[in-house]
Scaffold this motif. Structure first.
Motif, PDB file in Angstrom:
ATOM      1  N   THR A 763      35.943  48.146  28.540  1.00  0.00           N
ATOM      2  CA  THR A 763      36.117  47.273  27.366  1.00  0.00           C
ATOM      3  C   THR A 763      37.581  47.040  27.020  1.00  0.00           C
ATOM      4  OG1 THR A 763      35.911  49.193  25.911  1.00  0.00           O
ATOM      5  CG2 THR A 763      33.911  47.927  26.361  1.00  0.00           C
ATOM      6  N   SER A 764      38.452  47.990  27.333  1.00  0.00           N
ATOM      7  CA  SER A 764      39.858  47.835  26.970  1.00  0.00           C
ATOM      8  C   SER A 764      40.524  46.692  27.735  1.00  0.00           C
ATOM      9  CB  SER A 764      40.625  49.134  27.217  1.00  0.00           C
ATOM     10  OG  SER A 764      40.581  49.490  28.577  1.00  0.00           O
ATOM     11  N   ILE A 765      39.988  46.313  28.888  1.00  0.00           N
ATOM     12  CA  ILE A 765      40.554  45.208  29.660  1.00  0.00           C
ATOM     13  C   ILE A 765      40.376  43.885  28.916  1.00  0.00           C
ATOM     14  CG2 ILE A 765      40.318  43.891  31.814  1.00  0.00           C
ATOM     15  CD1 ILE A 765      39.678  46.506  33.228  1.00  0.00           C
ATOM     16  N   VAL A 766      39.318  43.771  28.121  1.00  0.00           N
ATOM     17  CA  VAL A 766      39.067  42.533  27.382  1.00  0.00           C
ATOM     18  C   VAL A 766      39.238  42.740  25.875  1.00  0.00           C
ATOM     19  CG1 VAL A 766      37.522  41.630  29.148  1.00  0.00           C
ATOM     20  CG2 VAL A 766      36.576  43.002  27.300  1.00  0.00           C
ATOM     21  N   ALA A 767      39.966  43.783  25.480  1.00  0.00           N
ATOM     22  CA  ALA A 767      40.079  44.124  24.054  1.00  0.00           C
ATOM     23  C   ALA A 767      40.756  43.037  23.242  1.00  0.00           C
ATOM     24  CB  ALA A 767      40.838  45.441  23.898  1.00  0.00           C
ATOM     25  N   ASP A 768      41.633  42.249  23.875  1.00  0.00           N
ATOM     26  CA  ASP A 768      42.326  41.208  23.125  1.00  0.00           C
ATOM     27  C   ASP A 768      41.536  39.904  23.061  1.00  0.00           C
ATOM     28  OD1 ASP A 768      42.675  40.960  25.876  1.00  0.00           O
ATOM     29  OD2 ASP A 768      44.513  39.785  25.664  1.00  0.00           O
ATOM     30  N   CYS A 769      40.345  39.864  23.640  1.00  0.00           N
ATOM     31  CA  CYS A 769      39.515  38.654  23.602  1.00  0.00           C
ATOM     32  C   CYS A 769      38.752  38.568  22.278  1.00  0.00           C
ATOM     33  CB  CYS A 769      38.504  38.667  24.745  1.00  0.00           C
ATOM     34  SG  CYS A 769      39.236  38.513  26.376  1.00  0.00           S
ATOM     35  N   PRO A 770      38.430  37.354  21.832  1.00  0.00           N
ATOM     36  CA  PRO A 770      37.538  37.221  20.677  1.00  0.00           C
ATOM     37  C   PRO A 770      36.209  37.907  20.956  1.00  0.00           C
ATOM     38  CG  PRO A 770      38.566  35.123  21.206  1.00  0.00           C
ATOM     39  CD  PRO A 770      38.903  36.060  22.326  1.00  0.00           C
ATOM     40  N   SER A 771      35.525  38.290  19.887  1.00  0.00           N
ATOM     41  CA  SER A 771      34.290  39.059  20.048  1.00  0.00           C
ATOM     42  C   SER A 771      33.232  38.305  20.843  1.00  0.00           C
ATOM     43  CB  SER A 771      33.730  39.426  18.666  1.00  0.00           C
ATOM     44  OG  SER A 771      33.481  38.254  17.903  1.00  0.00           O
ATOM     45  N   THR A 772      33.300  36.965  20.842  1.00  0.00           N
ATOM     46  CA  THR A 772      32.304  36.171  21.565  1.00  0.00           C
ATOM     47  C   THR A 772      32.743  35.814  22.981  1.00  0.00           C
ATOM     48  OG1 THR A 772      33.239  34.141  20.645  1.00  0.00           O
ATOM     49  CG2 THR A 772      31.419  35.167  19.440  1.00  0.00           C
ATOM     50  N   GLU A 773      33.943  36.257  23.392  1.00  0.00           N
ATOM     51  CA  GLU A 773      34.464  35.860  24.700  1.00  0.00           C
ATOM     52  C   GLU A 773      35.026  37.050  25.472  1.00  0.00           C
ATOM     53  OE1 GLU A 773      37.264  32.714  24.307  1.00  0.00           O
ATOM     54  OE2 GLU A 773      35.903  31.401  23.223  1.00  0.00           O
ATOM     55  N   GLN A 774      34.410  38.205  25.363  1.00  0.00           N
ATOM     56  CA  GLN A 774      34.985  39.405  25.967  1.00  0.00           C
ATOM     57  C   GLN A 774      34.560  39.534  27.433  1.00  0.00           C
ATOM     58  OE1 GLN A 774      34.466  42.771  23.302  1.00  0.00           O
ATOM     59  NE2 GLN A 774      36.321  42.132  22.249  1.00  0.00           N
ATOM     60  N   ARG A 775      35.181  38.665  28.252  1.00  0.00           N
ATOM     61  CA  ARG A 775      34.976  38.694  29.701  1.00  0.00           C
ATOM     62  C   ARG A 775      36.148  37.978  30.358  1.00  0.00           C
ATOM     63  NH1 ARG A 775      31.809  35.102  27.071  1.00  0.00           N
ATOM     64  NH2 ARG A 775      30.434  36.782  26.435  1.00  0.00           N
ATOM     65  N   LYS A 776      36.558  38.397  31.537  1.00  0.00           N
ATOM     66  CA  LYS A 776      37.715  37.819  32.218  1.00  0.00           C
ATOM     67  C   LYS A 776      37.552  37.901  33.728  1.00  0.00           C
ATOM     68  CE  LYS A 776      41.403  38.855  28.871  1.00  0.00           C
ATOM     69  NZ  LYS A 776      42.641  39.607  28.630  1.00  0.00           N
ATOM     70  N   ILE A 777      38.355  37.093  34.423  1.00  0.00           N
ATOM     71  CA  ILE A 777      38.616  37.302  35.837  1.00  0.00           C
ATOM     72  C   ILE A 777      39.971  37.988  35.924  1.00  0.00           C
ATOM     73  CG2 ILE A 777      39.273  36.128  37.968  1.00  0.00           C
ATOM     74  CD1 ILE A 777      37.026  34.174  37.492  1.00  0.00           C
ATOM     75  N   ARG A 778      39.999  39.121  36.627  1.00  0.00           N
ATOM     76  CA  ARG A 778      41.217  39.925  36.676  1.00  0.00           C
ATOM     77  C   ARG A 778      41.788  39.952  38.100  1.00  0.00           C
ATOM     78  NH1 ARG A 778      42.009  46.492  35.871  1.00  0.00           N
ATOM     79  NH2 ARG A 778      44.250  46.390  35.415  1.00  0.00           N
ATOM     80  N   PHE A 779      43.107  39.751  38.182  1.00  0.00           N
ATOM     81  CA  PHE A 779      43.799  39.857  39.459  1.00  0.00           C
ATOM     82  C   PHE A 779      44.548  41.190  39.518  1.00  0.00           C
ATOM     83  CE2 PHE A 779      43.237  35.405  38.740  1.00  0.00           C
ATOM     84  CZ  PHE A 779      43.003  34.863  39.997  1.00  0.00           C
ATOM     85  N   THR A 780      44.608  41.776  40.683  1.00  0.00           N
ATOM     86  CA  THR A 780      45.335  43.039  40.837  1.00  0.00           C
ATOM     87  C   THR A 780      46.238  42.971  42.060  1.00  0.00           C
ATOM     88  OG1 THR A 780      43.604  44.037  42.208  1.00  0.00           O
ATOM     89  CG2 THR A 780      43.451  44.366  39.828  1.00  0.00           C
ATOM     90  N   GLY A 781      47.317  43.761  41.993  1.00  0.00           N
ATOM     91  CA  GLY A 781      48.240  43.876  43.116  1.00  0.00           C
ATOM     92  C   GLY A 781      48.784  42.534  43.562  1.00  0.00           C
ATOM     93  N   GLN A 782      48.842  42.338  44.898  1.00  0.00           N
ATOM     94  CA  GLN A 782      49.353  41.103  45.458  1.00  0.00           C
ATOM     95  C   GLN A 782      48.328  39.975  45.382  1.00  0.00           C
ATOM     96  OE1 GLN A 782      52.394  40.714  46.355  1.00  0.00           O
ATOM     97  NE2 GLN A 782      53.063  42.845  46.276  1.00  0.00           N
ATOM     98  N   GLY A 783      47.167  40.263  44.789  1.00  0.00           N
ATOM     99  CA  GLY A 783      46.160  39.226  44.650  1.00  0.00           C
ATOM    100  C   GLY A 783      46.517  38.174  43.633  1.00  0.00           C
ATOM    101  N   GLU A 784      47.471  38.476  42.751  1.00  0.00           N
ATOM    102  CA  GLU A 784      47.888  37.465  41.793  1.00  0.00           C
ATOM    103  C   GLU A 784      48.701  36.389  42.492  1.00  0.00           C
ATOM    104  OE1 GLU A 784      51.827  38.375  39.609  1.00  0.00           O
ATOM    105  OE2 GLU A 784      50.550  40.134  39.427  1.00  0.00           O
ATOM    106  N   ALA A 785      48.913  35.264  41.824  1.00  0.00           N
ATOM    107  CA  ALA A 785      49.623  34.148  42.436  1.00  0.00           C
ATOM    108  C   ALA A 785      51.040  34.541  42.802  1.00  0.00           C
ATOM    109  CB  ALA A 785      49.649  32.953  41.488  1.00  0.00           C
ATOM    110  N   GLN A 786      51.488  34.071  43.947  1.00  0.00           N
ATOM    111  CA  GLN A 786      52.865  34.276  44.335  1.00  0.00           C
ATOM    112  C   GLN A 786      53.780  33.441  43.435  1.00  0.00           C
ATOM    113  OE1 GLN A 786      53.671  34.302  48.695  1.00  0.00           O
ATOM    114  NE2 GLN A 786      51.522  33.691  48.852  1.00  0.00           N
TER     115      GLN A 786
END
Length: 798
Positions: A763-786
């Motif tokens: 839950t802490s990964i989406v803690a800053d989201c509004p209560s109705t939108e607590q879901r995300k796509i998360r990138f890690t490591g070199q998977g994020e955009a160059q």
């Protein structure tokens, strides 16, 4: 399968969070639904922030309020709040380099590379004899960067980064290429108020910027070209060097302003988020610098513009609504177009006061002397714009001004934001509480949360009392010359009537007893004055800003004109009178004003989610610690909007994972590899070649206009991580809240879907989201955009 693609420039390092903010829409002929949206990331690594400040008369009080808001603006960007993993509690730390306490994480990663510059609204007389430098040095700022301590100075005397005219925020002292080592070539490392030895100067970011704002002054040109000044500095491919009148009495511009072009190249980086914040209390008057448009700025006492044809009074959109001085072919004879002297009829001094020409021009003059708003919409959204000859050329905002450096990005329109703190009652644009009252402290957002503040783009477009949207309320329909539904936003020299649909405040006429909380009351514009309009809103001046309008006092609204006493609501009532009395007032000014900022609002509406609106009339200036103090709500709205890019947006809809906890999404990364494309490059793991059924998506990306402008020659697919069990890549991506996600002791590269509501992630990964939108796509490591790459996403969901 059809792939509709939208892109957003992505840059930076560290973990990233993706967003899908568009509602699910059907994707025929499939039976499922498809979400197609731009993807943002939490680590945009640089911001170019331009403050466009009106420096005409009456602006000093608003500049002071903005100066008070500078700490909020700076802190909000460079030292964002820490949010508890439960998403409720927040705290702050001393420095952007100070970690958050345990169980807290940053709202978004601190931005440690910011350019901040200031320009004014003064571009001289646009070819007329008005607004000469001999009258005031501030009349002809010409969109050059300002860092002056005195409005009467024509030189920048305040310290700036490398004397380039703007400030640079550089807490890690890395701009010279040697991080953590203070050097004269580095920027500011101290926020304020106390300087330290973190850099080699004795200034702070807050202190320096505050001084620059206050030095902008209010002795600039009264024909405020707020929008054109921004265009000239950031966009104009050929900003002219000189302007004059030829033998046929037409404007002629020559040369190019090397100062503007050099300052633009130094200030604006192609890979940055670009944010423009405009502060003005008047409607834009960006006069077209061509033909005889300069005549609208002719302030010669005896000069008056020509009368419009009679059709203009009732239908400015009529093809025969023209100036009587124009060709009348195709229109019936209009006897009102001939004066008593036999010449083309001109307006009277009462109809055409020289200081009141930049409003409702088509109706009043039969001709619009100003640049169309579409000029500025295109400037902030399109890769190509017309030059002086009408030829399409690259837009500097979406170009690489220096191909020889290492920053070869092309900025996407999704990283350009325009905010206007303009003339509009705060009550009209504030969120409303449960009782339907404007409430900057506890107004409800679109999710029903009592967050207060100003409405965002979606909320401004939603129905509101008395109008189909807030835009209809405050702007009307400029395309069809329909006035705003709120009578306080109607431009008029004469007293108006009506009631605000939100608050039910009634406009009070000059001869009536009464007072409202929006603009006080209408007033009698004195005969013999140079002109004025009724006010959209007013606010109390702080006690130390109250002024007496006697003698040579500058920019005062309570001076008697021609011996006539004033009934202006900005002025203190005479002894024994109250503010409700329709009686003459004293020459002491106790309140400040703003006029309807319709052209600025029109541009903000045209920009949709990239536009942000705030009121130049603050709710209160008494309690500096309150959330509704000064321009704090406007700054809050700006930070909230930029945060969607800096911190990553949240998903409004749930995606449906399959049995292996994967979702049906495709994420592509496009970039200019300089002919070295290799999706299997071991230095950038987490990518694969785009093949099979995904190949049409790659072709679609490469067919976009931005692909050609950016020189994209490499499109790779970023891999979705796999693994449902502890220690496996996808599991660690969803549960490891740190920046360095590992699996089996090795870094994890790729992306995963996080949705704690279906027990998929922490839950802490989406803690800053509004209560109705607590879901995300998360990138890690070199998977994020160059650095310099752009991501595209399309997802299918039930």
């Amino acid at each position: 399968m059809r792939f509709a693609m939208a892109g957003l420039l992505i840059a930076g390092t560290g973990s990233a969070f993706g967003c899908l903010s568009r509602p699910i829409a059907e994707n025929k002929p499939r039976s499922t639904s498809t979400i197609v949206e731009r993807l943002t990331q939490s680590s945009v690594d640089k911001i170019d922030l331009l403050l466009a400040i009106d420096n005409s008369g009456s602006m000093a009080d608003k500049q002071d309020v903005l100066a008070d808001a500078i700490p909020d603006l700076v802190q909000g960007l460079v030292n964002p709040r820490c949010i508890h993993r439960d998403g409720v509690m927040t705290t702050t730390v001393d420095s952007p380099n100070t970690p958050c306490p345990p169980d807290y994480k940053r709202e978004f990663e601190p931005v440690k590379d910011i350019h901040i510059g200031i320009i004014s609204s003064s571009l001289g007389g646009h070819g007329s004899v008005a607004c000469q430098a001999a009258t005031s040095a501030s009349n002809v700022d010409m969109a050059h960067l300002l860092a002056r301590s005195d409005e009467n100075s024509n030189v920048n005397d305040l310290p700036t980064y490398l004397n380039l005219g703007f400030l640079a925020w550089d807490p890690d002292q890395k701009l010279d290429g040697e991080p953590e080592t203070p050097d004269p070539n580095d920027g500011e490392a101290d926020i304020g108020p106390n300087d330290s030895n973190a850099d080699l100067n004795n200034t702070t970011l807050v202190g320096a910027l505050t001084a620059m704002v206050e030095g902008t002054g209010q002795t600039g040109c009264g024909f405020e070209a707020q929008l054109e000044s921004v265009y000239r500095f950031l966009v104009d491919p050929e900003p002219y060097a000189t302007i004059g009148i030829d033998a046929d009495q037409n404007v002629v511009v020559t040369g190019e302003d090397a100062v503007v072009k050099k300052q633009r190249a130094d200030f604006m980086r192609p890979s940055s988020l670009l944010a423009i914040i405009m502060l003005t209390d008047e409607n834009d008057c960006s006069i077209r610098e061509e033909g005889k448009n300069y005549l609208v700025a002719d302030t010669t006492p005896s000069f008056r513009l020509w009368r419009p044809r009679s059709e203009c009074a009732t239908d400015p959109g009529n093809k025969c609504c023209r100036s009587c001085s124009q060709n009348q072919d195709g229109c019936p004879k209009d006897d009102t177009c001939k004066g008593t002297d036999g010449n083309t009829a001109r307006l009277t001094k009462e109809e055409d006061p020289v200081n009141s020409r930049c409003w409702d021009q088509k109706r009043r003059f039969g001709f619009d002397f100003l640049y169309p708003i579409d000029r500025y919409r295109r400037a902030f959204t399109e890769a190509q714009i017309p030059n002086r000859r009408g030829e399409l050329v690259p837009n500097p905002i979406f170009s690489d001004p220096n191909p020889d450096d290492l920053d070869s990005n092309i900025r996407d329109p999704g990283l350009v934001f325009f905010a206007g703190i303009v003339g509009v009652p705060w009550q009209d644009i504030a969120r409303q509480n449960a009782q339907g009252q404007p409430d900057l402290l506890n107004g409800l957002n679109q999710d029903g949360e009592p967050v207060g503040g100003f409405k965002n783009s979606d909320e401004l477009s939603a129905p509101v009392a008395g109008a189909a949207s807030t835009w209809e309320l405050i702007l009307g329909d400029p395309a069809t010359y329909q006035p705003p539904k709120d009578p306080f936003m109607v431009e008029s020299m004469k007293p108006r009537s009506g009631m605000n649909p939100i608050t039910n405040d009634r406009i009070v006429g000059p001869t009536e007893a009464g007072w409202n909380l929006i603009n006080g009351r209408e007033y009698t514009i004195p005969e013999g004055s140079t002109g004025d309009l009724q006010y959209a809103c007013i606010f109390d001046l702080p006690e130390n800003a109250v002024k007496t309008c006697d003698g040579q006092a500058q920019s005062c609204d309570c001076r008697a004109v021609g011996g006539q006493p004033t009934d202006n609501p900005l002025c203190e009532p005479d002894a024994g009178n109250s503010q409700e009395d329709p009686e003459p007032r004293s020459t002491t000014q106790i309140k400040a004003k703003a006029y309807p900022g319709l052209r600025e609002l029109q541009l903000i509406r045209e920009l949709g989610p990239q536009g942000i609106v705030g009121s130049v009339c603050p709710r209160q200036l008494d309690n500096a610690g309150a959330a509704d103090y000064g321009y704090r709500p406007a700054i809050g709205a700006i930070i909230d909007r930029l945060k969607t890019v800096l911190g990553g947006q949240c998903l409004p809809r749930t995606l449906t994972p399959d049995a292996k906890q994967q979702v049906s999404c495709l994420i592509l990364e496009a970039r200019n590899s300089q002919g070295q494309c290799n999706c299997a490059d071991p230095r950038m793991p987490g990518r694969i070649e785009v093949t099979g059924k995904h190949k049409p998506a790659k072709d679609e990306v490469l067919s976009l206009d931005i692909a050609k402008a950016s020189g994209w020659d490499c499109v790779c697919e970023i891999q979705q991580l796999e693994g449902m069990n502890e220690g496996e890549p996808a599991y660690e991506c969803r549960t490891n809240v740190g920046d360095n996600v590992e699996s089996g002791g090795q870094p994890v590269h790729g992306w995963c879907y996080v949705d704690p509501s279906i027990r998929l992630g922490d839950t802490s990964i989406v803690a800053d989201c509004p209560s109705t939108e607590q879901r995300k796509i998360r990138f890690t490591g070199q998977g994020e955009a160059q650095q310099g790459a752009t991501l595209f996403i399309t997802c299918s969901g039930e």
